[in-house]
Write a protein that holds these residues in place. Sequence first.
Motif, PDB file in Angstrom:
ATOM      1  N   ASN A  35      -9.407  -0.595   2.479  1.00 22.41           N
ATOM      2  CA  ASN A  35      -8.031  -1.052   2.695  1.00 22.41           C
ATOM      3  C   ASN A  35      -7.495  -1.710   1.424  1.00 22.41           C
ATOM      4  O   ASN A  35      -7.899  -2.821   1.072  1.00 22.41           O
ATOM      5  N   LEU A  36      -6.599  -1.025   0.736  1.00 24.48           N
ATOM      6  CA  LEU A  36      -6.005  -1.557  -0.490  1.00 24.48           C
ATOM      7  C   LEU A  36      -4.635  -2.183  -0.243  1.00 24.48           C
ATOM      8  O   LEU A  36      -3.902  -2.451  -1.190  1.00 24.48           O
ATOM      9  N   SER A  37      -4.294  -2.414   1.024  1.00 23.04           N
ATOM     10  CA  SER A  37      -2.973  -2.954   1.338  1.00 23.04           C
ATOM     11  C   SER A  37      -3.004  -4.458   1.611  1.00 23.04           C
ATOM     12  O   SER A  37      -2.071  -5.009   2.177  1.00 23.04           O
ATOM     13  N   ILE A  38      -4.079  -5.148   1.199  1.00 23.43           N
ATOM     14  CA  ILE A  38      -4.225  -6.579   1.479  1.00 23.43           C
ATOM     15  C   ILE A  38      -3.064  -7.388   0.920  1.00 23.43           C
ATOM     16  O   ILE A  38      -2.567  -8.317   1.557  1.00 23.43           O
ATOM     17  N   GLU A  39      -2.619  -7.041  -0.276  1.00 22.25           N
ATOM     18  CA  GLU A  39      -1.513  -7.789  -0.897  1.00 22.25           C
ATOM     19  C   GLU A  39      -0.276  -7.761  -0.004  1.00 22.25           C
ATOM     20  O   GLU A  39       0.382  -8.784   0.209  1.00 22.25           O
ATOM     21  N   GLY A  40       0.042  -6.586   0.532  1.00 26.13           N
ATOM     22  CA  GLY A  40       1.208  -6.472   1.402  1.00 26.13           C
ATOM     23  C   GLY A  40       1.024  -7.206   2.709  1.00 26.13           C
ATOM     24  O   GLY A  40       1.953  -7.842   3.221  1.00 26.13           O
ATOM     25  N   MET A  41      -0.177  -7.157   3.278  1.00 28.17           N
ATOM     26  CA  MET A  41      -0.444  -7.858   4.537  1.00 28.17           C
ATOM     27  C   MET A  41      -0.375  -9.368   4.345  1.00 28.17           C
ATOM     28  O   MET A  41       0.159 -10.095   5.194  1.00 28.17           O
TER      29      MET A  41
END
Length: 306
Positions: A35-41
């Motif tokens: 999961n590379l969307s941690i920044e957005g979450m």
Amino acid sequence: MTWLTFLISGTLLAATPLLIAALGEVVVEKSGVLNLSIEGMMSVGAVTAFIVVFETGNHWLALAAGGVAAIVLSVVFACVVLFALGNQVVSGLAVGLLGIGIAGLAGGSYENMTVAPMARLQIPFLSELPVIGPGLFNHPLPVYLAPLLAVVLWWALKYSKVGLVVRAVGESPESANAVGYNVVGIRFLAIMFGGFLAGVSGAFLCVASSTLWADGMVAGRGWIVIALVVFAMWRVERVVIGAYLFGAASIAELLVQSAGISVPSQLMTSIPYIVTIVAVSILSMDGKRVRLNAPVSLGRVYLGTH
């Protein structure tokens, strides 16, 4: 406040959001999903928490709301990679950018506003100890709950049936499916759990650490979290150590300024990211060891029954 007290206190505050989000990411990656969307979450969790605490004054409700908001984004990511069979790297980047954009839009009218900080829990007697007392035992409750969560997750992943199933799905989803486990369902829940912790992590930044909202305030911490998981080689105990090391690096700028040393602020601000690059680069030199510790199916699209 002595420099040592400041170092201890600042490290704990800076490390807590990294630790919370990294624990969630460990579970996600143990299940075989990158999961590379941690920044957005984290960004969505941060803006949601700020709005809730700004409107209600309830910090715990804000933390929960931040986690739930990030779950919604994690469901989008899960649907793309698990049902539409999207590439996990590309999908993660896209969902992460979506989250950053949503956070910027939702928080536009709250830009640079502040809220009252989360109440600190002063532990009797211990908080009165010289030097280390104020640094270790005078913080918002989530600072103490984060390492406890790490202990629970360490035990769960190593000894519980749930942990065994998550690890089995990450190592060999085909074998897990053959013995009756729903690989897609387990990964879906793992992604939601990781999203919730990422949202709580972002929420902590707004309601307990900086107590303000500014577009881009997550400032790359989501990427540090991903690097931290690799640095820890997917082991919870090493995630804890790494989080506090990176936390200490992140307050180096303030320590240098307080010492009166003249160093360009841009250089000091970049220290946490330099440390991240160096740590991961050194670890990457032993590529065989990293591959042996990484979940075998990490990043692979599962083509089983849907």
